[in-house]
Design a protein around this motif. Structure first.
Motif, mmCIF file in Angstrom:
data_model
loop_
_atom_site.group_PDB
_atom_site.id
_atom_site.type_symbol
_atom_site.label_atom_id
_atom_site.label_comp_id
_atom_site.label_asym_id
_atom_site.label_seq_id
_atom_site.Cartn_x
_atom_site.Cartn_y
_atom_site.Cartn_z
ATOM 1 N N UNK A 152 5.524 34.287 42.593
ATOM 2 C CA UNK A 152 4.961 32.953 42.806
ATOM 3 C C UNK A 152 5.017 32.190 41.491
ATOM 4 N N UNK A 153 5.285 30.881 41.572
ATOM 5 C CA UNK A 153 5.342 30.060 40.363
ATOM 6 C C UNK A 153 4.601 28.759 40.581
ATOM 7 N N UNK A 154 3.841 28.378 39.568
ATOM 8 C CA UNK A 154 3.119 27.113 39.576
ATOM 9 C C UNK A 154 3.872 26.113 38.717
ATOM 10 N N UNK A 155 4.464 25.102 39.345
ATOM 11 C CA UNK A 155 5.193 24.066 38.627
ATOM 12 C C UNK A 155 6.668 24.374 38.523
ATOM 13 N N UNK A 156 7.492 23.410 38.919
ATOM 14 C CA UNK A 156 8.948 23.603 38.891
ATOM 15 C C UNK A 156 9.558 23.144 37.576
ATOM 16 N N UNK A 157 9.096 22.003 37.052
ATOM 17 C CA UNK A 157 9.674 21.472 35.821
ATOM 18 C C UNK A 157 11.160 21.252 35.949
ATOM 19 N N UNK A 158 11.928 21.784 35.013
ATOM 20 C CA UNK A 158 13.386 21.713 35.068
ATOM 21 C C UNK A 158 13.984 22.895 35.827
ATOM 22 N N UNK A 159 13.144 23.788 36.327
ATOM 23 C CA UNK A 159 13.620 24.913 37.126
ATOM 24 C C UNK A 159 14.191 26.062 36.328
ATOM 25 N N UNK A 160 13.950 26.110 35.036
ATOM 26 C CA UNK A 160 14.550 27.134 34.184
ATOM 27 C C UNK A 160 14.035 28.528 34.524
ATOM 28 N N UNK A 161 12.727 28.691 34.642
ATOM 29 C CA UNK A 161 12.175 30.004 34.993
ATOM 30 C C UNK A 161 12.339 30.294 36.474
ATOM 31 N N UNK A 193 9.409 13.926 43.282
ATOM 32 C CA UNK A 193 10.524 13.543 42.407
ATOM 33 C C UNK A 193 11.039 14.685 41.540
ATOM 34 N N UNK A 194 10.160 15.605 41.155
ATOM 35 C CA UNK A 194 10.598 16.758 40.369
ATOM 36 C C UNK A 194 11.479 17.665 41.222
ATOM 37 N N UNK A 195 11.085 17.875 42.468
ATOM 38 C CA UNK A 195 11.900 18.686 43.388
ATOM 39 C C UNK A 195 13.238 18.020 43.646
ATOM 40 N N UNK A 196 13.226 16.708 43.871
ATOM 41 C CA UNK A 196 14.463 15.982 44.168
ATOM 42 C C UNK A 196 15.455 16.081 43.011
ATOM 43 N N UNK A 197 14.962 15.942 41.788
ATOM 44 C CA UNK A 197 15.846 16.016 40.624
ATOM 45 C C UNK A 197 16.436 17.410 40.474
ATOM 46 N N UNK A 198 15.624 18.432 40.695
ATOM 47 C CA UNK A 198 16.120 19.808 40.591
ATOM 48 C C UNK A 198 17.190 20.081 41.641
ATOM 49 N N UNK A 199 16.956 19.655 42.855
ATOM 50 C CA UNK A 199 17.928 19.896 43.925
ATOM 51 C C UNK A 199 19.205 19.090 43.710
ATOM 52 N N UNK A 200 19.083 17.931 43.078
ATOM 53 C CA UNK A 200 20.271 17.134 42.780
ATOM 54 C C UNK A 200 21.135 17.816 41.719
ATOM 55 N N UNK A 201 20.500 18.398 40.706
ATOM 56 C CA UNK A 201 21.247 19.037 39.627
ATOM 57 C C UNK A 201 21.633 20.481 39.959
ATOM 58 N N UNK A 202 21.010 21.058 41.003
ATOM 59 C CA UNK A 202 21.332 22.426 41.427
ATOM 60 C C UNK A 202 21.515 22.431 42.953
ATOM 61 N N UNK A 203 22.642 21.916 43.429
ATOM 62 C CA UNK A 203 22.825 21.807 44.888
ATOM 63 C C UNK A 203 22.969 23.144 45.602
ATOM 64 N N UNK A 204 23.326 24.195 44.878
ATOM 65 C CA UNK A 204 23.487 25.517 45.483
ATOM 66 C C UNK A 204 22.459 26.458 44.862
ATOM 67 N N UNK A 205 21.429 26.790 45.645
ATOM 68 C CA UNK A 205 20.308 27.568 45.124
ATOM 69 C C UNK A 205 20.312 28.993 45.674
ATOM 70 N N UNK A 206 19.720 29.945 44.957
ATOM 71 C CA UNK A 206 19.622 31.321 45.467
ATOM 72 C C UNK A 206 18.849 31.359 46.786
#
Length: 208
Positions: free
Chosen positions: A55-64, A85-98
Motif C-alpha cells: 500500500x502507498x500513500x501519495x503518488x507524486x511522480x510515481x517513482x516508488x 491531476x496527479x493521477x492524470x499526469x502520471x498516466x499521461x507520462x506512463x501509458x503502459x503500467x504494470x
C-alpha cells in the motif's frame, strides 16, 4: 480520519526545465522532484522485504509506485492518491503500467480506516501535507495506529526520507525494529525542502 484542514482542490502543476529537472508543485510548494528517484527506488525495495501485497500513500511522480509494483514478489500494489491531476499526469507520462499497480483516487486517511486488520505486507508513506497538518500530533497518533493495524506481522513501513540524521520521533516508538540507511544525494539548485542541496539522505524502514 481525514484532517479537517486538508484541501479538496489545491493548485497543482508540473514543471520541466531544459536540463530535465522535473518538479511537482502543490499550492506553490515543491512536493516532489525527479532527482529523488534513486532514494524512492531504494525505499520501494525496503517496503517489499516480505509478502506480496503493498500500500502507498501519495503518488507524486510515481517513482516508488513503479519500484514497488515492479518487484518480483509483488502481486498487488495499491497507491491511494487524493488529487486527480496527479493521477492524470502520471498516466499521461506512463501509458503502459504494470498489471500489479492499482491507483485509487481517494483520501488515504479515510481509505485506510476501511481496510481489514493485518491486510498489507508493507506501506510506502510519502504524502504532501500542509504544515498545519504535519504539526498536529494528536491526529498523527491516530493515523499511525491505523497504519499499524492494517500491517501484518513483520511488515515494513517506509516514510519519506530525511536529510537530517535523526529518527522520525513520531514513528520510531511504535515499531519493533528500525533500519536506517544513509545515501548520498544531490538535489536541484532550486530545491527548497531539503537541508542543503547535497549531502546525505536517510531512509528509515520501520518493521512491525
Amino acid at each position: 480520519m481525514r484532517h479537517a484542514l486538508q484541501q479538496d482542490d489545491p493548485d497543482i502543476f508540473f514543471t520541466n526545465t531544459a536540463m530535465g529537472q522535473r518538479t511537482l508543485y502543490i499550492d506553490g510548494a515543491q512536493a516532489m522532484q525527479e532527482w529523488e528517484k534513486p532514494l524512492m527506488i531504494r525505499s520501494g525495495e525496503l517496503v517489499v522485504r516480505q509478502g506480496s501485497e503493498f500500500l502507498e500513500c501519495g503518488l507524486g511522480l510515481g517513482l516508488s509506485a513503479l519500484a514497488v509494483a515492479g518487484a518480483q514478489n509483488t502481486t498487488r500494489h495499491t497507491v491511494v492518491e487524493r488529487y486527480q491531476p496527479v493521477i492524470d499526469e502520471f498516466q499521461k507520462t506512463h501509458p503502459s503500467l504494470p498489471a500489479t499497480l492499482d491507483i485509487v483516487q481517494d483520501d488515504f486517511f479515510d481509505y485506510i480506516e476501511r481496510l481489514p486488520d493485518e491486510s498489507v505486507d508493507g506501506i510506502m508513506f510519502d504524502p504532501w501535507l500542509p504544515k498545519e497538518i504535519r504539526d498536529d500530533e494528536s491526529w498523527w497518533t491516530e493515523v499511525i495506529g491505523q497504519m499499524i493495524r492494517v500491517m501484518r506481522p513483520g511488515a515494513a513501513f517506509v516514510p519519506f526520507f530525511s536529510t537530517t540524521n535523526e529518527l522520525w520521533p513520531r514513528f520510531a516508538p511504535r515499531f519493533r525494529t528500525v533500519l536506517v540507511e544513509p545515501h548520498p544525494f544531490t538535489a536541484y539548485p532550486t530545491t527548497s525542502y531539503t537541508e542543503g542541496t547535497s549531502g546525505t539522505a536517510y531512509i528509515q524502514c520501520f518493521i512491525k
